[in-house]
Design a protein around this motif. Structure first.
Motif, short mmCIF file in Angstrom:
data_model
loop_
_atom_site.label_atom_id
_atom_site.label_comp_id
_atom_site.label_asym_id
_atom_site.label_seq_id
_atom_site.Cartn_x
_atom_site.Cartn_y
_atom_site.Cartn_z
N VAL A 160 0.85 -1.19 0.00
CA VAL A 160 0.00 0.00 0.00
C VAL A 160 0.89 1.24 0.00
O VAL A 160 2.00 1.22 0.53
CB VAL A 160 -0.95 0.04 1.21
N GLU A 161 0.41 2.29 -0.61
CA GLU A 161 1.13 3.55 -0.65
C GLU A 161 0.34 4.58 0.15
O GLU A 161 -0.77 4.96 -0.24
CB GLU A 161 1.31 4.02 -2.10
N LEU A 162 0.88 5.00 1.27
CA LEU A 162 0.20 5.96 2.12
C LEU A 162 0.83 7.34 1.93
O LEU A 162 2.02 7.53 2.23
CB LEU A 162 0.33 5.55 3.59
N PRO A 163 0.09 8.32 1.42
CA PRO A 163 0.64 9.66 1.19
C PRO A 163 0.75 10.45 2.47
O PRO A 163 0.06 11.44 2.70
CB PRO A 163 -0.36 10.28 0.21
N VAL A 164 1.64 9.99 3.34
CA VAL A 164 1.94 10.68 4.60
C VAL A 164 3.31 11.30 4.49
O VAL A 164 4.26 10.64 4.06
CB VAL A 164 1.91 9.69 5.79
N PHE A 165 3.43 12.57 4.83
CA PHE A 165 4.73 13.23 4.68
C PHE A 165 5.01 14.12 5.89
O PHE A 165 4.11 14.47 6.65
CB PHE A 165 4.79 14.04 3.39
N PRO A 166 6.28 14.48 6.11
CA PRO A 166 6.65 15.29 7.27
C PRO A 166 6.53 16.79 6.98
O PRO A 166 6.90 17.25 5.90
CB PRO A 166 8.11 14.90 7.50
N ARG A 167 6.04 17.52 7.95
CA ARG A 167 6.04 18.98 7.87
C ARG A 167 6.82 19.51 9.07
O ARG A 167 6.44 19.28 10.22
CB ARG A 167 4.61 19.53 7.87
N ARG A 168 7.91 20.20 8.79
CA ARG A 168 8.79 20.64 9.87
C ARG A 168 8.23 21.86 10.59
O ARG A 168 7.76 22.81 9.97
CB ARG A 168 10.18 20.97 9.32
N GLY A 169 8.31 21.81 11.92
CA GLY A 169 7.93 22.95 12.74
C GLY A 169 9.03 23.25 13.74
O GLY A 169 9.44 22.38 14.51
#
Length: 472
Positions: A323-332
């Motif tokens: 499965v391909e889960l479009p989860v990505f990191p957003r830096r804070g």
């Protein structure tokens, strides 16, 4: 177990062993020890399950760097699914504090929504009035003519309304308390890099030297591509990021995310999970760089169910399932400052129309943040990021000019590109729970509760249809 000693955080609830006779032999592995994973481990353990938590120890863990704002009623005005999740998460905190029986930094200090022009407060005032019948816990909304009396460093040009039910919490303290409670009921915590086999079993690779893996173990930082539209690349398909994506799904919310600092890199490829080389076997399905950090023997962990609560790394952990889960990191990036000799423990949270937020904690501490940067797996504090936070903070609260900068933190918030949080079963064995973006500390323990219910075959406390993964 070092770090999570027995005898602390014991549960006071009489419901601790409600279903123990039924599920006492069920084995569940929780991949991820942030606030969602810790929340799941806690709920599973108090129901009698045999729990193993895998602590990846990745640099940039979002829980470690969260500011701790619990004020869901001002956000997601046009997204009922997002709002429902965060509202229910906030609503359950008082009960959780009572159950844990220890200080997790939770306090109802209220939130001041501030603006230069009083007219700018009207949309959020209307939103709060509309939502209050369904969320009386927010308290009675009032105008504040002199907000600097409640938060002395504020500019004297600001108008404000007060949301008295808003709270702040110490994310690290919550996570540690949940894990301590789980361990006190028999859960185990192991350190290493976990991936799944195609049939949903857990393969754990432990560092040979006992050290903790870093963020680079699953994905390197990628360079920006000039002129390209930022996107999440999933399965060869680019998913462009919308304006709503960039604000953590907030849309026209009051607590808008600030733009990235000038010069920060927004990558079209940084958000994609690394691709596993053709022909790689399941036992070696790890991202570039993993072998160097976790070169020890691989161990297969027995489990009847698996919860993947690996934050921004969830997509890579689940990749072997096909499965391909479009989860990505957003830096804070956020900073902590101290005002020597000043009691800041009960100062309200400050929420301007456009970032930054500010909030006080005990020990004369003030937290200011956060940047919003789509730069891939790059958990670094940067000069540009700190400049953005400091300049924006001083515009709202010039009285902090002489405060001492005592600490900087950076976290990679997990964002699910298609919409709100990602919670639901991937297979008959595997449940995923991630994508809380900037709302991890608000909804994290509750999301862990949902994931635990799913793993045990129970009915979750809310309808999870809006958050279910699309695995087609």
């Amino acid at each position: 177990m070092a770090g999570y000693p027995h005898g602390k955080g014991r549960i006071r609830s009489s419901a601790q062993l409600t279903s123990a006779a039924i599920i006492v032999t069920m084995r569940v592995v929780v991949i991820g020890s942030g606030i969602v994973g810790a929340g799941a481990a806690y709920q599973l353990s108090r129901r009698g399950a045999a729990v193993t938590v895998v602590d990846g120890g990745y640099q940039g863990d979002a829980t470690q760097a969260g500011a701790g704002i619990v004020c869901p009623w001002v956000d997601h005005p046009e997204d009922d699914d997002w709002y429902r999740l965060t509202r229910e998460g906030a609503r359950r905190y008082p009960g959780l504090v009572e159950e844990l029986g220890e200080d997790i930094g939770y306090a109802k200090v209220g939130a001041l929504l501030v603006a230069e022009d009083p007219a700018d407060l009207e949309p959020v005032r209307s939103l709060l009035r509309r939502r209050r019948p369904g969320a009386p816990e927010m308290g009675e909304i009032t105008d504040v003519s002199t907000p600097l009396e409640l938060f002395p460093p504020l500019s004297d040009t600001l108008s404000a309304i007060l949301v008295p039910g808003a709270a702040r919490v110490d994310g690290r303290a919550v996570r540690d308390a949940l894990l301590r409670a789980a361990v006190s009921m028999g859960a185990g915590v192991r350190t290493g890099v976990a991936t799944l086999t195609p049939d949903g079993r857990v393969l754990l690779r432990c560092p040979e030297n006992g050290g903790r893996p870093g963020a680079q173990d699953l994905a390197p930082e990628n360079a920006a591509v000039a002129g390209e539209t930022p996107a999440v690349a999933v399965g060869g398909t680019a998913h462009p990021l919308t304006a709503q994506d960039r604000t953590g799904g907030q849309g026209a919310s009051w607590r808008q995310a600030a733009p990235s600092a000038p010069g920060s890199r927004v990558s079209a490829t940084a958000t994609a999970s690394p691709t596993v080389a053709p022909g790689t076997t399941a036992s070696a399905t790890v991202a570039p760089g993993t072998a160097a950090a976790a070169a020890g023997e691989a161990v297969l962990l027995d489990a009847d169910a698996v919860i993947v609560a690996a934050g921004a790394w969830a997509g890579e952990v689940c990749r072997p399932l096909g499965v391909e889960l479009p989860v990505f990191p957003r830096r804070g990036q956020i900073l902590h400052a101290t005002l020597e000799g000043v009691d800041t423990a009960w100062w309200p949270i400050i929420l301007p129309r456009m970032g930054p937020y500010l909030l006080g904690f005990p020990e004369s501490r003030v937290v200011i943040g956060a940047t919003v940067e789509d730069v891939g797996f790059a958990p670094r504090v940067t000069m540009g990021g700190l400049d953005e936070v400091i300049r924006a903070g001083l515009r709202v609260a010039p009285g902090l000019f002489n405060a001492t900068v005592t600490e900087t933190r950076v976290g990679l918030r997990p964002v699910y590109a298609p919409g709100p949080a990602l919670i639901g079963p991937l297979t008959g064995r595997v449940v995923v729970a991630t994508g809380l973006s900037a709302y991890g500390l608000t909804a994290g323990p509750f999301t862990g509760q949902i994931a635990a219910a799913l793993a045990l075959g129970e009915t979750p406390p809310i309808d999870i249809t809006p958050y279910a993964p699309n695995t087609r």
